[in-house]
Design a protein around this motif. Structure first.
Motif, mmCIF file in Angstrom:
data_model
loop_
_atom_site.group_PDB
_atom_site.id
_atom_site.type_symbol
_atom_site.label_atom_id
_atom_site.label_comp_id
_atom_site.label_asym_id
_atom_site.label_seq_id
_atom_site.Cartn_x
_atom_site.Cartn_y
_atom_site.Cartn_z
ATOM 1 N N ALA A 331 0.826 -1.199 0.000
ATOM 2 C CA ALA A 331 0.000 0.000 0.000
ATOM 3 C C ALA A 331 0.867 1.259 0.000
ATOM 4 O O ALA A 331 0.592 2.225 -0.730
ATOM 5 C CB ALA A 331 -0.930 -0.004 1.215
ATOM 6 N N ALA A 332 1.913 1.243 0.804
ATOM 7 C CA ALA A 332 2.804 2.399 0.880
ATOM 8 C C ALA A 332 3.540 2.600 -0.449
ATOM 9 O O ALA A 332 3.730 3.737 -0.909
ATOM 10 C CB ALA A 332 3.804 2.213 2.018
ATOM 11 N N TYR A 333 3.947 1.497 -1.079
ATOM 12 C CA TYR A 333 4.647 1.550 -2.372
ATOM 13 C C TYR A 333 3.727 2.179 -3.422
ATOM 14 O O TYR A 333 4.132 3.087 -4.165
ATOM 15 C CB TYR A 333 5.048 0.135 -2.772
ATOM 16 C CG TYR A 333 5.937 0.022 -3.989
ATOM 17 C CD1 TYR A 333 7.318 -0.127 -3.854
ATOM 18 C CD2 TYR A 333 5.408 0.030 -5.274
ATOM 19 C CE1 TYR A 333 8.149 -0.267 -4.973
ATOM 20 C CE2 TYR A 333 6.217 -0.090 -6.396
ATOM 21 C CZ TYR A 333 7.586 -0.240 -6.237
ATOM 22 O OH TYR A 333 8.394 -0.368 -7.342
ATOM 23 N N PHE A 334 2.475 1.696 -3.467
ATOM 24 C CA PHE A 334 1.524 2.248 -4.439
ATOM 25 C C PHE A 334 1.309 3.739 -4.204
ATOM 26 O O PHE A 334 1.354 4.541 -5.143
ATOM 27 C CB PHE A 334 0.176 1.534 -4.364
ATOM 28 C CG PHE A 334 -0.936 2.344 -4.955
ATOM 29 C CD1 PHE A 334 -1.056 2.481 -6.336
ATOM 30 C CD2 PHE A 334 -1.835 3.040 -4.147
ATOM 31 C CE1 PHE A 334 -2.061 3.278 -6.889
ATOM 32 C CE2 PHE A 334 -2.843 3.826 -4.687
ATOM 33 C CZ PHE A 334 -2.947 3.945 -6.070
ATOM 34 N N GLU A 335 1.058 4.103 -2.956
ATOM 35 C CA GLU A 335 0.705 5.491 -2.680
ATOM 36 C C GLU A 335 1.865 6.428 -3.007
ATOM 37 O O GLU A 335 1.669 7.525 -3.539
ATOM 38 C CB GLU A 335 0.256 5.654 -1.234
ATOM 39 C CG GLU A 335 -0.463 6.957 -0.981
ATOM 40 C CD GLU A 335 -1.525 6.862 0.104
ATOM 41 O OE1 GLU A 335 -2.483 7.648 0.040
ATOM 42 O OE2 GLU A 335 -1.394 6.023 1.013
ATOM 43 N N ALA A 336 3.081 5.990 -2.714
ATOM 44 C CA ALA A 336 4.253 6.812 -3.045
ATOM 45 C C ALA A 336 4.385 6.990 -4.558
ATOM 46 O O ALA A 336 4.637 8.098 -5.051
ATOM 47 C CB ALA A 336 5.517 6.167 -2.472
ATOM 48 N N ALA A 337 4.185 5.908 -5.307
ATOM 49 C CA ALA A 337 4.299 5.977 -6.767
ATOM 50 C C ALA A 337 3.173 6.827 -7.361
ATOM 51 O O ALA A 337 3.409 7.659 -8.249
ATOM 52 C CB ALA A 337 4.276 4.575 -7.361
ATOM 53 N N ALA A 338 1.944 6.617 -6.868
ATOM 54 C CA ALA A 338 0.797 7.340 -7.411
ATOM 55 C C ALA A 338 0.924 8.842 -7.178
ATOM 56 O O ALA A 338 0.612 9.655 -8.062
ATOM 57 C CB ALA A 338 -0.493 6.810 -6.792
ATOM 58 N N LYS A 339 1.366 9.226 -5.990
ATOM 59 C CA LYS A 339 1.513 10.653 -5.682
ATOM 60 C C LYS A 339 2.614 11.283 -6.521
ATOM 61 O O LYS A 339 2.500 12.436 -6.956
ATOM 62 C CB LYS A 339 1.815 10.834 -4.187
ATOM 63 C CG LYS A 339 0.609 10.624 -3.287
ATOM 64 C CD LYS A 339 0.971 10.806 -1.820
ATOM 65 C CE LYS A 339 -0.248 10.665 -0.914
ATOM 66 N NZ LYS A 339 0.108 10.790 0.526
ATOM 67 N N ALA A 340 3.682 10.530 -6.760
ATOM 68 C CA ALA A 340 4.824 11.088 -7.493
ATOM 69 C C ALA A 340 4.532 11.255 -8.983
ATOM 70 O O ALA A 340 5.020 12.195 -9.611
ATOM 71 C CB ALA A 340 6.053 10.211 -7.286
ATOM 72 N N CYS A 341 3.740 10.341 -9.561
ATOM 73 C CA CYS A 341 3.520 10.405 -11.013
ATOM 74 C C CYS A 341 2.162 10.987 -11.386
ATOM 75 O O CYS A 341 1.943 11.366 -12.549
ATOM 76 C CB CYS A 341 3.684 9.026 -11.649
ATOM 77 S SG CYS A 341 2.376 7.837 -11.237
ATOM 78 N N GLY A 342 1.227 11.034 -10.413
ATOM 79 C CA GLY A 342 -0.095 11.569 -10.709
ATOM 80 C C GLY A 342 -0.928 10.692 -11.624
ATOM 81 O O GLY A 342 -1.930 11.142 -12.184
ATOM 82 N N GLN A 343 -0.520 9.433 -11.784
ATOM 83 C CA GLN A 343 -1.237 8.492 -12.649
ATOM 84 C C GLN A 343 -1.567 7.243 -11.830
ATOM 85 O O GLN A 343 -0.946 6.192 -11.960
ATOM 86 C CB GLN A 343 -0.374 8.108 -13.860
ATOM 87 C CG GLN A 343 0.045 9.274 -14.732
ATOM 88 C CD GLN A 343 -1.121 9.775 -15.574
ATOM 89 O OE1 GLN A 343 -2.031 9.019 -15.910
ATOM 90 N NE2 GLN A 343 -1.098 11.059 -15.914
#
Length: 482
Positions: A331-343
């Motif tokens: 969950a933390a991995y996803f949220e970090a990636a999603a916030k950084a790329c906006g996709q």
């Protein structure tokens, strides 16, 4: 939904899970609970029920029960009672086990999970606090047995379901979801090999519409793989017995992973056989609403709450959100990636797809993923802005994963993976392909869409795969319409 039938029989499964609580000391004594100590070095006078000793409730074990109740949407009893469960076995030094019977600490609740794309919900009957027994050690090579009482008095929560499960696949999915929850909230380390998370499956079969069949309890399933094998074998065995005219006898059975078969250990006891009565040494357990609210305030965001937030905040489908909250780390991995790329959806697709595939191949968790969330976000950003295609992105990802490079843009540059976004150069290639393929052009204009795909393929080939597919489609349609 209609339950799946096996040879005309409906499968009915209920689960009992013994969850060892992550406390430093035992449920009624100060003896340690560490795994792997020398036999009988962690059993004190209270655990052995020596004369003159009295049990004292471990507050942290009660806190664990409260957390579980909050996580499962259960009722937490303001007053619950401890009882003595009487039976005689060499590894039970007291001759009884302190448990809860009539009034358990956690009542009701449910566990929801996905089986494929279908959401399932299993209702819970209860979760009650109890102490573990010791362990019998059988040394076949010398023909002797020994007793290790280190586990005696270890705190457990026994979590009991309604008979809502209808297949071995559902059983495993339920067990995995419950395992995720108890480890997520920190009340159990979840180590199945060490016995921290032990499952018993009550299995029966019946013809649709008939009363529940006689159940047999498969004890101590300590891996998800063996769990499914054991249940599948037991289902087949029971159906064969009934078809041959034999009645199923209620029994406790064990699964032998070497033979893949279950075998009866003893006839199954009912509650009356245990002669439950309130433990005279333990007063009723009182849990105030204030204590419940204090535990609630200290708990981390629950997986089902986090999944709902991922749906609301990131627009993810419920299936994606549930899958991504299988562990705190994912969950933390996803949220970090999603916030950084906006996709967010692209990030979800990559994590559930390529990242998970690689992790499964390596038999490791996302904590050890060689591609960081930040690197994945950069890669997704290059796809979103048209710098590279999806196929090129897989080449970049492979280079990151294998350690060839840790810089997304450097890999794109060194491998020449940038898409051709120069409309002038691309129009030239499209014009050349149109001129060289008059038959396909005529077929497309006659209404055959396959001819359009053939032209796109020729353009991608001429551009050596570097043309932006979206741009190719737009320009080609414009030219063919002219």
């Amino acid at each position: 939904m209609t339950a799946k039938l096996i040879h005309g029989y409906e499968v009915v499964i209920g689960f009992e899970t013994h969850t060892q609580l992550a406390t430093q000391s035992k449920i009624f004594s100060r003896a340690a609970t560490a795994f792997g100590a020398e036999p009988n070095t962690q059993a004190c006078a209270v655990d052995l029920a020596l004369p003159g000793t009295l049990p004292v409730m471990n507050r942290e074990a009660v806190a664990c029960a409260i957390k579980l109740g909050l996580a499962l949407g259960s009722h937490i009893a303001p007053v619950s009672i401890f009882a003595r469960k009487n039976y005689f076995y060499p590894d039970l030094p007291k001759g009884y086990q302190i448990s809860q019977f009539e009034i358990p600490v956690v009542q009701g609740g449910e566990v929801s999970f996905f089986l494929g794309d279908e959401k399932k919900t299993v209702r819970l009957v209860r979760a009650h606090l109890e102490e573990d027994a010791g362990k019998s050690l059988h040394e076949d090579f010398i023909g002797q047995s020994g007793i290790d009482l280190n586990r005696a008095g270890t705190p457990l929560l026994e979590i009991v379901t309604e008979p809502d499960i209808r297949s071995s696949e559902e059983a495993v999915a339920y067990a995995k979801e419950l395992h995720k929850i108890v480890t997520w909230i920190g009340i159990c380390d979840g180590n199945m090999q060490e016995g921290s998370f032990r499952c018993d499956a009550n299995v029966s079969v019946r013809k649709p519409g008939q009363p529940l069949g006689t159940r047999r309890e498969i004890k101590n399933l300590n891996s998800f793989k063996f769990m499914q094998q054991a249940i599948d074998y037991e289902i087949r065995w029971q159906i064969e017995q009934i078809e041959d005219g034999h009645a199923i006898q209620q029994a406790t059975v064990l699964f032998d992973p070497d033979t893949g078969e279950t075998r009866a250990m003893r006839t199954k006891e009912d509650a009356a056989d245990y002669r439950y009565f309130p433990d005279p040494d333990l007063p009723p357990l009182h849990i105030s609403e204030q204590w419940v609210q204090e535990e609630r305030a200290q708990m981390a965001e629950l997986p089902r709450t986090m999944a709902a937030r991922f749906v609301a905040d990131y627009g993810l489908p419920e299936y994606d959100a549930t899958t991504l909250t299988q562990s705190k780390a994912m969950a933390a991995y996803f949220e970090a990636a999603a916030k950084a790329c906006g996709q967010a959806k692209l990030a979800s697709n990559w994590i559930m797809g390529e990242v998970s595939r690689r992790l499964n191949m390596a038999e490791t968790g996302i904590e050890q993923a060689p591609v960081t969330a930040a690197q994945l976000a950069t890669l997704i950003g290059r796809i979103a802005d048209g710098t590279i295609s999806n196929n090129a992105a897989k080449q970049v990802f492979d280079a990151l994963w294998t350690g060839e490079s840790n810089d997304v843009d450097a890999v794109i540059e060194s491998k020449g993976l940038k898409q051709m976004n120069d409309s002038g150069a691309l129009e030239k290639i499209i014009d050349e392909v149109i001129a060289a393929n008059p038959d396909n052009v005529a077929q497309f204009r006659a209404g055959k869409d396959k001819a359009f795909n053939a032209l796109v393929g020729q353009i991608m080939k001429a551009s050596k795969g570097k043309a932006n597919p979206t741009q190719v489609n737009e320009l080609l349609r414009a030219k063919l319409a002219g």
